[in-house]
Design a protein around this motif. Sequence first.
Motif, short mmCIF file in Angstrom:
data_model
loop_
_atom_site.label_atom_id
_atom_site.label_comp_id
_atom_site.label_asym_id
_atom_site.label_seq_id
_atom_site.Cartn_x
_atom_site.Cartn_y
_atom_site.Cartn_z
N ARG A 1 0.83 -1.21 0.00
CA ARG A 1 0.00 0.00 0.00
C ARG A 1 0.87 1.27 0.00
O ARG A 1 0.55 2.25 -0.67
N LEU A 2 1.95 1.23 0.77
CA LEU A 2 2.87 2.37 0.78
C LEU A 2 3.53 2.56 -0.58
O LEU A 2 3.71 3.70 -1.04
N ALA A 3 3.90 1.47 -1.23
CA ALA A 3 4.54 1.55 -2.54
C ALA A 3 3.62 2.16 -3.59
O ALA A 3 4.09 2.78 -4.55
N ASN A 4 2.32 2.04 -3.41
CA ASN A 4 1.35 2.54 -4.39
C ASN A 4 0.92 3.99 -4.17
O ASN A 4 0.04 4.49 -4.88
N ILE A 5 1.53 4.68 -3.22
CA ILE A 5 1.20 6.09 -2.99
C ILE A 5 1.77 6.94 -4.13
O ILE A 5 2.94 6.82 -4.48
N ILE A 6 0.93 7.79 -4.69
CA ILE A 6 1.39 8.74 -5.70
C ILE A 6 1.94 9.96 -4.96
O ILE A 6 1.23 10.58 -4.16
N ILE A 7 3.20 10.30 -5.22
CA ILE A 7 3.82 11.42 -4.51
C ILE A 7 4.04 12.64 -5.40
O ILE A 7 4.29 13.73 -4.88
N ALA A 8 3.95 12.46 -6.71
CA ALA A 8 4.15 13.60 -7.62
C ALA A 8 3.70 13.19 -9.02
O ALA A 8 3.30 12.04 -9.25
N TYR A 9 3.76 14.15 -9.92
CA TYR A 9 3.50 13.89 -11.33
C TYR A 9 4.66 14.45 -12.15
O TYR A 9 5.20 15.51 -11.84
N ARG A 10 5.01 13.73 -13.20
CA ARG A 10 6.07 14.18 -14.10
C ARG A 10 5.51 15.25 -15.04
O ARG A 10 4.32 15.51 -15.06
N PHE A 11 6.40 15.85 -15.82
CA PHE A 11 5.95 16.88 -16.76
C PHE A 11 4.97 16.32 -17.78
O PHE A 11 4.11 17.04 -18.28
N ASP A 12 5.10 15.01 -18.11
CA ASP A 12 4.16 14.40 -19.04
C ASP A 12 2.88 13.92 -18.34
O ASP A 12 2.07 13.22 -18.93
N ARG B 1 7.20 3.55 -4.93
CA ARG B 1 8.03 2.42 -5.40
C ARG B 1 9.06 2.87 -6.44
O ARG B 1 10.09 2.25 -6.59
N ASP B 2 8.79 3.97 -7.15
CA ASP B 2 9.76 4.49 -8.12
C ASP B 2 11.01 5.01 -7.42
O ASP B 2 12.09 5.03 -8.00
N LEU B 3 10.88 5.44 -6.19
CA LEU B 3 12.02 5.91 -5.40
C LEU B 3 12.66 4.77 -4.60
O LEU B 3 13.70 4.97 -3.99
N ALA B 4 12.01 3.61 -4.59
CA ALA B 4 12.48 2.42 -3.88
C ALA B 4 12.70 2.69 -2.39
O ALA B 4 13.69 2.27 -1.81
N VAL B 5 11.73 3.39 -1.77
CA VAL B 5 11.83 3.68 -0.34
C VAL B 5 10.69 3.04 0.47
O VAL B 5 10.55 3.30 1.65
N GLU B 6 9.89 2.18 -0.18
CA GLU B 6 8.78 1.57 0.55
C GLU B 6 9.24 0.68 1.69
O GLU B 6 8.58 0.55 2.72
N GLY B 7 10.41 0.07 1.54
CA GLY B 7 10.98 -0.75 2.61
C GLY B 7 11.32 0.10 3.83
O GLY B 7 11.06 -0.28 4.97
N ALA B 8 11.91 1.27 3.60
CA ALA B 8 12.26 2.18 4.70
C ALA B 8 11.01 2.71 5.39
O ALA B 8 10.95 2.80 6.62
N LEU B 9 9.98 3.05 4.60
CA LEU B 9 8.73 3.52 5.18
C LEU B 9 8.06 2.42 6.01
O LEU B 9 7.53 2.69 7.09
N THR B 10 8.11 1.20 5.51
CA THR B 10 7.53 0.08 6.24
C THR B 10 8.29 -0.15 7.54
O THR B 10 7.67 -0.45 8.57
#
Length: 137
Positions: free
Chosen positions: A16-27, A34-43
Motif C-alpha cells: 500500500r505504501l509503494a502505491n502512494i502517488i507522490i508527484a506527477y512528471r511533466f508528461d 516504489r519508483d524511489l524504492a523507499v517503501e521498505g524504509a517507510l515500512t
Amino acid sequence: MAILCLATDINDLKERLANIIIAYRFDRSPVYVRDLAVEGALTLILKDAIKPNLVQTIYGTPAFVHGGPFANIAHGCNSVLATITALRLGGYTVKEAGFGVDLGSEKFIAIKVPNLLKAHDVSVNLCQNWVQALSLP
C-alpha cells in the motif's frame, strides 16, 4: 493513517505504501513511492505502529485500541488488523464506527468490511443525536 488501518499485515502495508502517488512528471504520469524504492524504509518506520494495542477497560474487559475512530478520520474505524485479531481471540467483537450512522456506518460497510476476512454478522446503529434534534421544539 488510513493506509496503516486498512493493511492486513506488514507485506500488505508495504504494498500500500509503494502505491502512494507522490508527484506527477511533466508528461503527467504519476511518480509512485516504489519508483524511489523507499517503501521498505517507510515500512520499517511503521513496523511497530502496525501492531494493535491491547488495553483493559475499568471493568476488566480487554479492548484493542488501534487507529480508531478519531485517530483515523478517513474511514472512522479502528484498524483491520485489530478487528481481525479481536475476531480470532474472542467469541464476538464490538466495534465503534465514529461520526454517527451517516458517516460511521457508511464508511465501515463501504471501506472497512471489504478489507476484512469475514463480514460482520450484526450492525447496531445509534441515532441518539438525531432523536434529540427531532425532539427539540
